[in-house]
Design a protein around this motif. Structure first.
Motif, PDB file in Angstrom:
ATOM      1  N   GLN A  31       0.827  -1.246   0.093  1.00  0.00           N
ATOM      2  CA  GLN A  31       0.134   0.134   0.057  1.00  0.00           C
ATOM      3  C   GLN A  31       1.030   1.206   0.032  1.00  0.00           C
ATOM      4  N   HIS A  36      -0.276  -1.011  -6.744  1.00  0.00           N
ATOM      5  CA  HIS A  36      -1.324  -0.785  -7.752  1.00  0.00           C
ATOM      6  C   HIS A  36      -0.829  -0.172  -8.962  1.00  0.00           C
ATOM      7  N   SER A  64      -2.428 -10.167   3.306  1.00  0.00           N
ATOM      8  CA  SER A  64      -2.689  -9.763   1.931  1.00  0.00           C
ATOM      9  C   SER A  64      -1.808 -10.255   0.867  1.00  0.00           C
ATOM     10  N   HIS A  89     -11.320  -9.522   2.386  1.00  0.00           N
ATOM     11  CA  HIS A  89     -11.382  -7.862   1.924  1.00  0.00           C
ATOM     12  C   HIS A  89     -10.922  -7.875   0.377  1.00  0.00           C
ATOM     13  N   ASP A  91      -9.770  -4.917  -2.994  1.00  0.00           N
ATOM     14  CA  ASP A  91      -9.739  -3.738  -3.404  1.00  0.00           C
ATOM     15  C   ASP A  91      -9.033  -3.956  -4.688  1.00  0.00           C
ATOM     16  N   TYR A  93      -8.572  -2.379  -8.748  1.00  0.00           N
ATOM     17  CA  TYR A  93      -7.727  -1.173  -9.375  1.00  0.00           C
ATOM     18  C   TYR A  93      -7.568  -1.492 -10.931  1.00  0.00           C
ATOM     19  N   HIS A  98      -8.180   3.139  -8.137  1.00  0.00           N
ATOM     20  CA  HIS A  98      -9.110   2.454  -7.330  1.00  0.00           C
ATOM     21  C   HIS A  98     -10.617   2.465  -7.797  1.00  0.00           C
ATOM     22  N   TYR A 101     -14.157  -1.505  -3.363  1.00  0.00           N
ATOM     23  CA  TYR A 101     -13.670  -2.047  -2.164  1.00  0.00           C
ATOM     24  C   TYR A 101     -14.884  -3.107  -1.739  1.00  0.00           C
ATOM     25  N   ARG A 126      -6.106  -6.228  -4.765  1.00  0.00           N
ATOM     26  CA  ARG A 126      -5.440  -6.613  -3.588  1.00  0.00           C
ATOM     27  C   ARG A 126      -6.509  -7.395  -2.557  1.00  0.00           C
TER      28      ARG A 126
END
Ligand code: ADA
Length: 568
Positions: A31, A36, A64, A89, A91, A93, A98, A101, A126
Motif C-alpha cells: 500500500q 497498484h 494480504s 477484503h 480492493d 484497481y 481504485h 472495495y 489486493r
C-alpha cells in the motif's frame, strides 16, 4: 458467472479466469509502495479461481496478496467486472485507479467502468484474508482460513442502457401464477434515450413497455402477466421456468420455480403438503481446492446426497456458489442458506459491534438479492450459535430478521441455537434450529430427551411453543478407517452409534420436523500451535463427516442412508 445456464445472449461476457500474477505482501508494504501502480517484479503465477493456501509454501498464509491480470477492449466500452467471491477484503484497481472495495468472502460484487477507453488494461486486486473480532466470520472458525479469489471473475460489456437487476415475484392461486417482473434499467449514455423492455417465459409474453431515460439516470418498471396450469417445483420435481428480459440492446436470462413454503400448525408445508426434512450440513470445501470447489465435484456431492436419501442440505455456514444452487434447483433438492456467523459464542462484544452488525446486514442483502430466484432455497438463516441468552443477541436478531423479512417474505426465516433451554429470541423466527452434541461434547445421547423437554418448556413460556423444530446440528467424530469391535470415541463405530441413536429419538418426536446431521464430509480446520482452539481436531480436520474429505463413506453414512430411506 459460472452458472449451469447462459444468462446473456446479447450482452458480451467473458471469464477472466486463468493464470494471474500473484505476490504475497506479509508486511503490507504494497500500500505504501503503491503496488497498484508499480506491480512488484518476481511475482509467481496462480490460477484464478483458487485458494492460495492450497499451493506449496502458502498453507498457513493469512494476510494480504496482490493479483494481476490484463484485458483488452476493442473500442471504448462500458465494462462491468463481476467478482463472484474473494476471501475476504478486496480492493480493485484498473489501470492504477481504485475502482472498488468489498468485504465478505462468499457474496459477489462488481466494479463498473463506464466509457473505458479502447486498449490494453491492467486489473489488480489486493486481497486480504485477515479476520478479526468484527468480521463475518470472526477469526475463530471451525474451518480453514483460506484466502484468495475463490470464485470466477467475469468481464461484461454493457450497452449504454443496460439491465441492472431483475426481480421475479409471483402469487400462486391453485395452478395459476400471477407474475410480476421488476426490472431496473440504467443509462450510462451521455444522451437521453428511449428503450423498449420485453420479457417472456414459457407460455407467456409480457406486454412490452417503453422507458425514457435521461443521460446517466436509472428507472424501474414492472411487467405483469399470468400463467395458468403451471407445473410446480417440488422436492424431486425440479420444474423450472426460464425468463428472458430484453431492454434495448441488453438482455438478462434467469430462472425460477413456482412453489409455496409456509408454516401451518407446527409443520413446514411445501406446496400445501407436510414436509419432513432429511439432510446434512455441508461446507463447500475440499482439501485440494479449499473453497474454490470445482463444479465437477459438486455434481458428485449432489449424487451422494441423493443416494443418502436427503431432501435438504444446509449451506453451512455461508452463501454457496451459484453453480451449486443451480444444481440443487435442477435436482429438486432444498437448501438452507445463511451468512457466515461463526465465533460469536464466546463473548457478546462482537454482537454489540455496530460494524459487525452493518457487515452482517450487507451480507444478508447481498445473499438475498443474488439468490432470490432459486426455488431450492426455503430458509434464510440469520445466525449460527450466537449467545441467544443475551440482550445483545436479541438486538442483533431484530436487525437481521427485520432485514431478511423486508427483502423476502416468501421464505421462512430460521437460525441455529446452541442455548435452546434459555434462548430468548425464539419468537422472532418461523422455524427453530437446535445445534446440540449429546454423545460428543455433552454426556450421552439420552441427554437429547431432557434437553428437548426443557426447550419445549422454554418455547411455551415465550409463546413460541408451536414453531416447527429442526435438529440443525448433531453428530460425532469418527476417523475414517478406524473401525473395530467396540464403539470407542473417534472410531467409525462410535460415530455411527451416536448418529443412529440420535436419529431414533428425533424421528419419534412429532414436534421435530427435520434433521440435519453434522456433517456431510470431513473438513479441514485451522489448528494452530499458538492458539487454544480446536485442539481435539485430530489430523487438523473436523472428523464428523459421514464421508471422509475425499468423499469415501464411513459406517455412519451407510446407516444414515438406511434410516433416511426408510419410513418414519
Ligand atoms: C458447531 C458449529 C459447527 C461445528 C460443530 C462442531 O455446532 O456450528 O460449525 O463447529 O459445532 O463440530 O463442533
Amino acid at each position: 458467472m459460472i452458472r449451469t445456464f447462459r444468462q446473456h445472449i446479447l450482452r458480451q461476457t467473458r471469464l477472466l479466469d486463468g493464470l494471474w500474477d500473484f505476490v504475497t505482501d506479509p508486511g503490507n508494504v504494497g500500500q505504501t509502495e503503491e503496488w497498484h501502480k508499480n506491480y512488484p517484479s518476481g511475482s509467481r503465477k496462480l490460477v484464478v479461481p483458487s485458494c492460495w493456501n492450497n499451493e506449496l509454501g502458502l498453507f498457513e498464509y493469512i494476510g494480504s496478496a496482490w493479483y494481476r491480470t490484463y484485458f483488452d477492449t476493442a473500442k471504448e466500452s462500458n465494462i462491468r467486472l463481476v467478482f463472484e467471491g474473494i476471501l475476504h477484503h478486496a480492493d480493485v484497481y484498473v489501470d492504477g485507479r481504485h475502482v472498488g472495495y468489498h468485504f465478505g468472502g462468499y457474496t459477489q460484487f462488481s466494479a463498473l467502468l463506464p466509457h473505458l477507453a479502447q486498449g490494453h488494461h491492467e486489473l489488480i486486486v489486493r486481497v486480504d484474508s485477515t479476520l478479526d473480532w468484527q468480521t463475518l466470520p470472526t477469526d475463530v472458525v471451525d474451518w480453514y482460513s483460506y484466502g484468495g479469489i475463490i470464485r470466477s471473475v467475469e468481464l461484461q460489456e454493457l450497452p449504454d442502457v443496460y439491465i441492472d437487476s431483475l426481480k421475479i415475484d409471483y402469487e400462486l392461486t391453485d395452478d395459476q401464477a400471477d407474475i410480476s417482473l421488476e426490472v431496473q434499467v440504467k443509462s450510462l449514455s451521455r444522451n437521453d434515450s428511449e428503450i423498449v423492455v420485453n420479457a417472456s417465459t414459457e407460455g407467456l409474453v409480457f406486454p412490452a413497455s417503453t422507458v425514457q431515460l435521461s443521460a446517466g439516470q436509472s428507472a424501474q418498471l414492472t411487467l405483469r402477466g399470468s400463467l395458468a396450469h403451471i407445473r410446480k417445483w417440488d422436492v424431486g420435481h425440479p420444474e423450472l421456468y426460464t425468463f428472458t428480459v430484453q431492454a434495448g440492446e441488453d438482455d438478462l436470462i434467469d430462472r425460477t420455480g413456482f412453489r409455496t413454503v409456509e408454516v401451518d400448525n407446527g409443520q413446514i408445508m411445501l406446496n400445501g403438503k407436510k414436509l419432513y426434512l432429511q439432510g446434512v450440513n455441508r461446507h463447500e470445501e475440499h482439501p485440494e481446492w479449499g473453497f474454490a470447489f470445482p463444479p465437477k465435484l459438486m455434481l458428485k456431492d449432489l449424487a451422494i446426497l441423493k443416494d443418502m436419501g436427503c431432501n435438504i442440505v444446509r449451506g453451512s455456514h455461508y452463501p454457496q456458489s451459484q453453480f451449486w444452487i443451480d444444481l440443487l434447483d435442477e435436482h429438486g433438492m432444498l437448501l438452507w442458506s445463511e451468512i457466515p456467523m461463526w465465533g460469536c459464542f464466546m463473548s457478546t462484544e462482537t454482537l454489540a459491534s455496530p460494524l459487525f452488525a452493518e457487515r452482517g446486514v450487507r451480507m444478508l442483502e447481498e445473499m438475498i438479492t443474488r439468490d432470490y430466484h432459486h426455488p431450492s432455497i426455503i430458509f434464510w438463516g440469520a445466525h449460527n450459535e450466537i449467545d441467544t441468552r443475551t440482550v445483545e443477541a436479541l438486538e442483533l436478531t431484530k436487525k437481521f430478521v427485520g432485514c431478511i423479512r423486508s427483502l423476502d417474505d416468501s421464505r421462512l426465516v430460521t437460525y441455529a441455537t446452541m442455548h435452546p433451554e434459555e434462548d430468548i429470541v425464539l419468537s422472532y423466527f418461523d422455524v427453530i434450529g437446535i445445534n446440540k452434541y449429546y454423545g460428543w461434547y455433552q454426556g450421552n445421547v439420552d441427554g437429547f430427551r431432557d434437553m428437548l423437554q426443557n426447550y419445549y418448556r422454554n418455547a411455551e413460556a415465550q409463546g413460541a411453543g408451536g414453531k416447527p423444530l429442526v435438529m440443525s446440528e448433531f453428530g460425532a467424530a469418527g476417523i475414517f478407517g478406524d473401525a473395530g469391535w467396540e464403539p470407542r470415541l473417534f472410531s467409525e463405530d462410535y460415530q455411527a452409534e451416536v448418529v443412529q441413536q440420535a436419529l431414533k429419538i428425533f424421528r419419534e418426536d412429532p414436534r421435530i420436523v427435520g434433521t440435519l446431521i453434522w456433517h456431510f464430509a470431513d473438513i479441514r480446520v485451522e489448528v494452530r500451535s499458538d492458539r487454544p482452539y480446536f485442539r481435539d481436531r485430530a489430523r487438523s480436520f473436523n472428523n464428523k463427516g459421514l464421508l471422509n474429505e475425499y468423499r469415501k463413506p464411513k459406517l455412519a453414512y451407510r446407516l444414515v442412508k438406511e434410516i433416511y430411506r426408510s419410513e418414519r
